[in-house]
Design an enzyme around this catalytic site. Structure first.
Site, PDB file in Angstrom:
ATOM      1  N   ASN A   8     -15.270  22.927 -20.862  1.00 52.77           N
ATOM      2  CA  ASN A   8     -16.168  22.681 -22.001  1.00 52.77           C
ATOM      3  C   ASN A   8     -17.197  21.659 -21.544  1.00 52.77           C
ATOM      4  OD1 ASN A   8     -17.434  22.026 -24.376  1.00 52.77           O
ATOM      5  ND2 ASN A   8     -15.652  21.014 -25.305  1.00 52.77           N
ATOM      6  N   LYS A  10     -19.758  20.640 -23.082  1.00 54.54           N
ATOM      7  CA  LYS A  10     -20.368  19.845 -24.171  1.00 54.54           C
ATOM      8  C   LYS A  10     -21.889  19.823 -24.008  1.00 54.54           C
ATOM      9  CE  LYS A  10     -16.039  17.516 -24.592  1.00 54.54           C
ATOM     10  NZ  LYS A  10     -15.276  16.423 -25.122  1.00 54.54           N
ATOM     11  N   HIS A  93     -14.031  22.809 -32.423  1.00 52.30           N
ATOM     12  CA  HIS A  93     -13.794  21.622 -31.592  1.00 52.30           C
ATOM     13  C   HIS A  93     -13.847  20.383 -32.487  1.00 52.30           C
ATOM     14  CE1 HIS A  93     -14.341  18.476 -28.645  1.00 52.30           C
ATOM     15  NE2 HIS A  93     -13.812  19.305 -27.777  1.00 52.30           N
ATOM     16  N   GLU A  95     -15.144  17.616 -32.132  1.00 50.35           N
ATOM     17  CA  GLU A  95     -16.480  16.993 -32.258  1.00 50.35           C
ATOM     18  C   GLU A  95     -17.323  17.728 -33.290  1.00 50.35           C
ATOM     19  OE1 GLU A  95     -17.348  17.040 -28.069  1.00 50.35           O
ATOM     20  OE2 GLU A  95     -15.785  15.533 -27.767  1.00 50.35           O
ATOM     21  N   GLU A 166      -5.831  20.087 -29.066  1.00 49.02           N
ATOM     22  CA  GLU A 166      -6.545  18.953 -28.482  1.00 49.02           C
ATOM     23  C   GLU A 166      -6.361  17.722 -29.364  1.00 49.02           C
ATOM     24  OE1 GLU A 166      -9.858  20.321 -25.646  1.00 49.02           O
ATOM     25  OE2 GLU A 166     -10.725  20.018 -27.609  1.00 49.02           O
ATOM     26  N   GLY A 172     -11.790  12.724 -24.002  1.00 45.52           N
ATOM     27  CA  GLY A 172     -12.807  11.854 -23.418  1.00 45.52           C
ATOM     28  C   GLY A 172     -12.383  10.396 -23.304  1.00 45.52           C
ATOM     29  N   SER A 208      -8.503  14.881 -21.808  1.00 46.13           N
ATOM     30  CA  SER A 208      -8.380  14.131 -20.555  1.00 46.13           C
ATOM     31  C   SER A 208      -7.525  14.846 -19.508  1.00 46.13           C
ATOM     32  CB  SER A 208      -7.859  12.710 -20.828  1.00 46.13           C
ATOM     33  OG  SER A 208      -8.789  11.998 -21.630  1.00 46.13           O
TER      34      SER A 208
END
Ligand code: PGA
Length: 245
Positions: A8, A10, A93, A95, A166, A172, A208
């Site tokens: 991904n 991003k 996701h 985010e 996730e 991250g 991560s």
């Protein structure tokens, strides 16, 4: 179950960097299993589709809208994604859920629309640190899985659908879920699906993932591979991740 490495990217890279990535990958990936995916920004998709030819990597979008077309500024439809040669899309996701208002209902609609257009879907779920600390992880995962179990999987047919667990606190941050934490969540998810009669859904771990921890995570029961952010950006890391599977 076929193992999966899904990168991904991003909101990273321009077109030149995208072309360079696939040039560096070249023919170094194993041609058979595992499945290899990169999800890129809309501006990169056409370039990525062309540059990835012959590498064995499928190009995905990171989001898609549920309508075929319409007045939805800033969104892309499944038909538009297919038009540039994209094979699938991530939906939900964290985010997107955190910064752009996506929720279980809209994420489900996005997935249904993508699947209806024969795009593959990686559907993300996962808890925040506050939810984990409050002992709400299991309840939250069950809630997030509800539309998947009630609406998506019963209508899936030969549709290409993958879940990604996730934990938000691991994304991250450099803090990876321990094998025990990942195992617990993946087993819960697999059990929920099984109770509803679904046993063939791949479940990826994300948060991560790095070349030095992927092998252990990916070998856990009910972990079919990884959805990888930061460590998917450099070709050398992507190659190192891929040999873990
Ligand atoms: P990360 O991101 O690997 O950089 O933690 C994972 C993701 O958000 O998909």
């Amino acid at each position: 179950m076929r193992k999966v490495l899904a990168g991904n990217w991003k909101m990273f890279k321009n077109r030149a960097e995208t072309t360079a990535f696939f040039k560096d990958i070249g023919s170094q990936l194993k041609s058979s299993a595992p499945r290899k995916i990169v999800a890129a920004s809309p501006t990169l998709l056409e370039t990525a589709v062309k540059a990835a030819e012959g590498t064995g990597i499928e190009i995905f979008a990171q989001n898609c809208h549920w309508a075929e077309s319409g007045a939805f500024t800033g969104e892309s439809s499944p038909a538009q994604l297919k038009d540039v040669g994209v094979r699938g899309t991530i939906v939900g996701h964290s985010e997107r859920r955190q910064f752009f208002g996506d929720n279980d209902e809209t994420v489900c609609k996005r997935a249904q629309a993508a699947l209806a257009q024969k795009l593959a879907v990686i559907y993300c779920i996962g808890e925040s640190l506050e939810q984990r600390n409050a002992g709400q992880t299991a309840a939250l995962l069950r809630t997030q899985l509800k539309p998947v179990i009630e609406k998506i999987l019963p209508a899936l047919g030969d549709g290409d659908f993958t879940l990604a667990y996730e934990p938000i606190w691991a994304i991250g941050t450099g803090v990876t879920a321990t094998p025990a934490q990942a195992s617990e969540a993946h087993t819960l998810i697999a059990d929920e699906l099984k109770k509803a009669g679904f046993t063939r859904t791949a479940i990826l771990y994300g948060g991560s993932v790095k070349p030095n921890n992927f092998k252990e995570l990916a070998s856990l029961p009910h972990v079919a591979g990884g959805l990888v952010g930061g460590a998917s950006l450099a070709a050398a890391d992507y190659l190192a991740l891929h040999v873990c599977l």
